[in-house]
Design a protein around this motif. Structure first.
Motif, short mmCIF file in Angstrom:
data_model
loop_
_atom_site.label_atom_id
_atom_site.label_comp_id
_atom_site.label_asym_id
_atom_site.label_seq_id
_atom_site.Cartn_x
_atom_site.Cartn_y
_atom_site.Cartn_z
N GLY A 19 -12.19 -18.18 11.85
CA GLY A 19 -13.24 -18.95 11.44
C GLY A 19 -13.83 -18.38 9.98
N PRO A 20 -14.65 -19.25 9.19
CA PRO A 20 -15.08 -18.94 8.19
C PRO A 20 -16.04 -17.65 8.18
N SER A 79 -19.63 -17.19 10.63
CA SER A 79 -19.76 -18.04 11.51
C SER A 79 -19.92 -17.59 12.66
N TRP A 94 -23.95 -21.94 21.28
CA TRP A 94 -23.25 -20.50 20.99
C TRP A 94 -23.24 -19.89 22.43
N LYS A 109 -19.79 -20.82 23.50
CA LYS A 109 -18.87 -20.44 22.79
C LYS A 109 -18.64 -18.63 23.23
N LYS A 148 -18.48 -14.80 14.48
CA LYS A 148 -17.30 -14.27 15.43
C LYS A 148 -17.63 -12.90 15.83
#
Length: 80
Positions: free
Chosen positions: A63-64, A67, A42, A45, A69
């Motif tokens: 993204g889903p 997730s 994480w 990211k 974001k």
């Protein structure tokens, strides 16, 4: 894409990223204050998003649902 570059330029190797120690320590304090788990993937990211904003004028997070974001964006904003 990186595999393709490795095939085209085998002698170059992968570039070493910057340590971003100040950002990492700020992320640690934000995660501690927000009761978040500072997972290594994480953190990567969040740093990737930061580095993307340094070289791009506009970005889109896709993204889903669920997730992370929005949490990545808000945590980066708080860390900066």
């Amino acid at each position: 894409f990186l595999l393709l570059l490795g095939d085209l330029f085998p002698s170059l190797g992968m570039p070493v990223g910057q340590a971003r120690t100040a950002l990492r320590s700020a992320l640690a304090s934000v995660c501690e204050s927000d009761n978040l788990i500072l997972h290594p993937s994480w953190t990567i990211k969040v740093i990737q998003l930061y580095e993307t904003t340094l070289v791009r004028h506009g970005i889109m997070m896709v993204g889903p649902a669920g997730s992370g974001k929005s949490k990545i964006i808000s945590t980066l904003q708080d860390a900066l």
